[in-house]
Design a protein around this motif. Structure first.
Motif, PDB file in Angstrom:
ATOM      1  N   ARG A  32      11.364   0.129   5.412  1.00  0.00           N
ATOM      2  CA  ARG A  32      10.222  -0.342   6.199  1.00  0.00           C
ATOM      3  C   ARG A  32       9.045   0.597   5.924  1.00  0.00           C
ATOM      4  NH1 ARG A  32      12.543  -3.910  10.293  1.00  0.00           N
ATOM      5  NH2 ARG A  32      14.789  -3.875   9.917  1.00  0.00           N
ATOM      6  N   HIS A  33       8.333   0.313   4.848  1.00  0.00           N
ATOM      7  CA  HIS A  33       7.251   1.193   4.393  1.00  0.00           C
ATOM      8  C   HIS A  33       6.113   1.213   5.405  1.00  0.00           C
ATOM      9  CE1 HIS A  33       4.513   3.275   1.744  1.00  0.00           C
ATOM     10  NE2 HIS A  33       3.619   2.307   1.903  1.00  0.00           N
ATOM     11  N   SER A  34       5.542   2.393   5.615  1.00  0.00           N
ATOM     12  CA  SER A  34       4.427   2.546   6.539  1.00  0.00           C
ATOM     13  C   SER A  34       3.326   3.360   5.879  1.00  0.00           C
ATOM     14  CB  SER A  34       4.889   3.243   7.824  1.00  0.00           C
ATOM     15  OG  SER A  34       3.782   3.613   8.621  1.00  0.00           O
ATOM     16  N   ILE A  35       2.153   2.747   5.705  1.00  0.00           N
ATOM     17  CA  ILE A  35       0.997   3.476   5.181  1.00  0.00           C
ATOM     18  C   ILE A  35       0.625   4.605   6.131  1.00  0.00           C
ATOM     19  CG2 ILE A  35      -1.429   3.272   4.521  1.00  0.00           C
ATOM     20  CD1 ILE A  35      -0.896   0.333   3.916  1.00  0.00           C
ATOM     21  N   HIS A  36       0.724   4.316   7.421  1.00  0.00           N
ATOM     22  CA  HIS A  36       0.416   5.297   8.469  1.00  0.00           C
ATOM     23  C   HIS A  36       1.250   6.568   8.273  1.00  0.00           C
ATOM     24  CE1 HIS A  36      -0.381   6.599  12.658  1.00  0.00           C
ATOM     25  NE2 HIS A  36       0.872   6.963  12.656  1.00  0.00           N
ATOM     26  N   GLU A  37       2.558   6.425   8.110  1.00  0.00           N
ATOM     27  CA  GLU A  37       3.415   7.597   7.936  1.00  0.00           C
ATOM     28  C   GLU A  37       3.211   8.228   6.564  1.00  0.00           C
ATOM     29  OE1 GLU A  37       7.446   6.692   8.865  1.00  0.00           O
ATOM     30  OE2 GLU A  37       7.033   6.455  11.003  1.00  0.00           O
ATOM     31  N   HIS A  38       2.879   7.433   5.565  1.00  0.00           N
ATOM     32  CA  HIS A  38       2.604   7.968   4.227  1.00  0.00           C
ATOM     33  C   HIS A  38       1.425   8.940   4.278  1.00  0.00           C
ATOM     34  CE1 HIS A  38       2.193   8.008  -0.154  1.00  0.00           C
ATOM     35  NE2 HIS A  38       0.893   7.813   0.024  1.00  0.00           N
ATOM     36  N   HIS A  39       0.417   8.596   5.069  1.00  0.00           N
ATOM     37  CA  HIS A  39      -0.737   9.492   5.195  1.00  0.00           C
ATOM     38  C   HIS A  39      -0.328  10.813   5.839  1.00  0.00           C
ATOM     39  CE1 HIS A  39      -3.655   5.822   5.115  1.00  0.00           C
ATOM     40  NE2 HIS A  39      -3.236   6.165   3.915  1.00  0.00           N
ATOM     41  N   HIS A  40       0.489  10.738   6.882  1.00  0.00           N
ATOM     42  CA  HIS A  40       0.952  11.965   7.536  1.00  0.00           C
ATOM     43  C   HIS A  40       1.755  12.828   6.564  1.00  0.00           C
ATOM     44  CE1 HIS A  40      -0.380  11.608  11.672  1.00  0.00           C
ATOM     45  NE2 HIS A  40      -0.010  10.353  11.703  1.00  0.00           N
ATOM     46  N   ASP A  41       2.619  12.190   5.786  1.00  0.00           N
ATOM     47  CA  ASP A  41       3.463  12.933   4.842  1.00  0.00           C
ATOM     48  C   ASP A  41       2.636  13.650   3.779  1.00  0.00           C
ATOM     49  OD1 ASP A  41       5.669  12.066   6.198  1.00  0.00           O
ATOM     50  OD2 ASP A  41       6.116  10.412   4.817  1.00  0.00           O
ATOM     51  N   HIS A  42       1.432  13.137   3.501  1.00  0.00           N
ATOM     52  CA  HIS A  42       0.587  13.735   2.473  1.00  0.00           C
ATOM     53  C   HIS A  42      -0.571  14.530   3.083  1.00  0.00           C
ATOM     54  CE1 HIS A  42       2.832  10.825   0.074  1.00  0.00           C
ATOM     55  NE2 HIS A  42       2.475  11.510  -0.983  1.00  0.00           N
ATOM     56  N   GLY A  43      -0.380  14.916   4.329  1.00  0.00           N
ATOM     57  CA  GLY A  43      -1.328  15.827   4.952  1.00  0.00           C
ATOM     58  C   GLY A  43      -2.582  15.198   5.502  1.00  0.00           C
ATOM     59  N   HIS A  44      -2.628  13.862   5.602  1.00  0.00           N
ATOM     60  CA  HIS A  44      -3.802  13.206   6.175  1.00  0.00           C
ATOM     61  C   HIS A  44      -3.575  13.008   7.671  1.00  0.00           C
ATOM     62  CE1 HIS A  44      -5.328  12.429   2.179  1.00  0.00           C
ATOM     63  NE2 HIS A  44      -4.193  11.838   1.848  1.00  0.00           N
ATOM     64  N   ASP A  45      -4.405  13.618   8.480  1.00  0.00           N
ATOM     65  CA  ASP A  45      -4.279  13.443   9.926  1.00  0.00           C
ATOM     66  C   ASP A  45      -4.684  12.032  10.305  1.00  0.00           C
ATOM     67  OD1 ASP A  45      -3.469  16.038  10.310  1.00  0.00           O
ATOM     68  OD2 ASP A  45      -5.513  16.794  10.580  1.00  0.00           O
ATOM     69  N   HIS A  46      -3.969  11.492  11.291  1.00  0.00           N
ATOM     70  CA  HIS A  46      -4.293  10.156  11.790  1.00  0.00           C
ATOM     71  C   HIS A  46      -5.177  10.304  13.015  1.00  0.00           C
ATOM     72  CE1 HIS A  46      -3.921   6.017  13.071  1.00  0.00           C
ATOM     73  NE2 HIS A  46      -3.547   6.440  14.246  1.00  0.00           N
ATOM     74  N   GLU A  47      -6.368   9.738  12.953  1.00  0.00           N
ATOM     75  CA  GLU A  47      -7.278   9.777  14.087  1.00  0.00           C
ATOM     76  C   GLU A  47      -7.630   8.348  14.471  1.00  0.00           C
ATOM     77  OE1 GLU A  47     -10.652  12.096  13.155  1.00  0.00           O
ATOM     78  OE2 GLU A  47      -9.538  13.952  12.803  1.00  0.00           O
ATOM     79  N   HIS A  48      -7.620   8.083  15.771  1.00  0.00           N
ATOM     80  CA  HIS A  48      -8.029   6.756  16.217  1.00  0.00           C
ATOM     81  C   HIS A  48      -9.533   6.609  16.075  1.00  0.00           C
ATOM     82  CE1 HIS A  48      -4.276   5.225  17.739  1.00  0.00           C
ATOM     83  NE2 HIS A  48      -4.027   6.415  18.220  1.00  0.00           N
ATOM     84  N   ASP A  49      -9.958   5.430  15.733  1.00  0.00           N
ATOM     85  CA  ASP A  49     -11.377   5.142  15.617  1.00  0.00           C
ATOM     86  C   ASP A  49     -11.963   5.101  17.020  1.00  0.00           C
ATOM     87  OD1 ASP A  49     -13.893   4.139  15.196  1.00  0.00           O
ATOM     88  OD2 ASP A  49     -13.265   2.641  13.716  1.00  0.00           O
TER      89      ASP A  49
END
Length: 337
Positions: free
Chosen positions: A232-249
């Protein structure tokens, strides 16, 4: 020890998740279904509509307001699930309606937590997709998204809405194409081909009209999704794994337009459509008090499409008035003239 099955129902704002759950409860046929609703905003419109599906039976409903449980799983989701687990002898199935701005995979992952895994399992992740919204580009205008990406060298991934849409598709065991009756056969097949290309190969796609579907197709799928996370691929988690912080708009907001009675629903809808044309509004949903009418009216708008209907008399403990929840970008200064 028997585990209580959970169905996660996800999908963008206004696709018909609440209507689907409302019908699930109306046709429960004795199955004891508990519902957890994660609303975007403090006014519990979805929760109130779901309660009306319980009829005279007591409704096992927990509402999480103002919570994106994709990112506040521990603070919001865990205590609510423990509360339900403590009553699991009284529950046959749990249905979770995520907000239209939430991603489902963090919830699936959370079921593996030691406090939860012995007691619950993910029966299925169901993603509801608005066939009309896809046909008209109201939800994800892919050509516009691509043009924006090509024009901005700083973008290294999809826009947040496109990312959200893809994460909801790639986590789904079952995809429901809502509002099938509003799309012609050729357009529906075109949309289905697009969805099939983005979803997991094992996901089934079923058309739905007005949220009506036999519970035998929705419950008892037995996906055990918590044991199938890698698929179950997740772009959201992929960003976290590569050091991109997730910020809500922070520009995505929810406000409540509240006032008294309305003389003419058509005039109200005309004003709302004008507001939608001028602003980036994702959904308008709420209750309307029609002057001189004892019945409460439900109104929902997505894009330029608005539906409204009377659902039941105002309760004795309810003040008859109009309350509309508006979700969109930079909407805090909106007023309905």
């Amino acid at each position: 020890m028997k585990k209580v099955p959970i169905t996660i129902i996800t999908g963008f704002l206004g696709v018909g998740k609440t209507t689907l759950i409302h019908n699930m409860l109306k046709n429960a046929n004795g199955k004891r279904i508990a519902v957890l609703v994660n609303e975007f905003g403090e006014v519990g419109v979805d929760g109130e509509l779901i309660k009306s599906g319980c009829g005279d039976d007591e409704c096992n409903l927990i509402e999480l307001a103002n919570g994106c449980i994709c990112c506040t799983v521990q603070e919001e989701f865990l205590p609510s699930m423990i509360e339900l687990i403590e009553r699991k002898d009284e529950i046959d199935h749990i249905v979770i309606e995520t907000s239209g701005l939430a991603m489902p995979k963090p919830l699936v992952r959370a079921v593996n937590w030691p406090d939860l895994k012995p007691h619950i399992t993910i029966d299925a992740v169901i993603t509801v997709v608005d066939a009309v919204g896809l046909a008209t580009g109201e939800i994800c205008d892919r050509e516009k998204v691509q043009a924006q990406r090509l024009a901005d060298d700083s973008l290294d991934h999809e826009t947040p809405i496109e990312e959200l849409f893809l994460d909801q598709l790639t986590c789904a065991d079952l995809i429901l194409m809502s509002k099938r009756d509003l799309v012609d056969d050729q357009k529906f097949e075109d949309i289905k081909t697009i969805i099939s290309g983005k979803a997991r190969s094992s996901a089934k796609i079923i058309p739905v009209i007005k949220g009506e579907l036999d519970n035998d197709l929705l419950l008892g799928i037995g996906a055990y999704a918590e044991d199938d996370l890698d698929n179950r691929h997740s772009i959201h988690e992929h960003h976290h794994d590569h050091g991109h912080d997730h910020e809500h708009d922070e520009s995505i907001e929810t406000i409540v337009l509240e006032y008294g009675s309305v003389k003419d629903i058509k005039s109200l809808v005309k004003d709302l459509k004008a507001m939608v044309e001028d602003q980036e509004i994702y959904r308008i949903k709420g209750f309307v008090h029609i002057e001189g009418k004892p019945m409460r009216m439900i109104l929902q708008g997505v894009g330029s499409r608005f539906d409204y209907y009377f659902d039941k008399p105002w309760a004795d403990n309810e003040e008859p008035k109009t309350r509309l929840v508006v979700i969109g970008r930079n909407v805090s200064s909106l007023e309905l003239v």
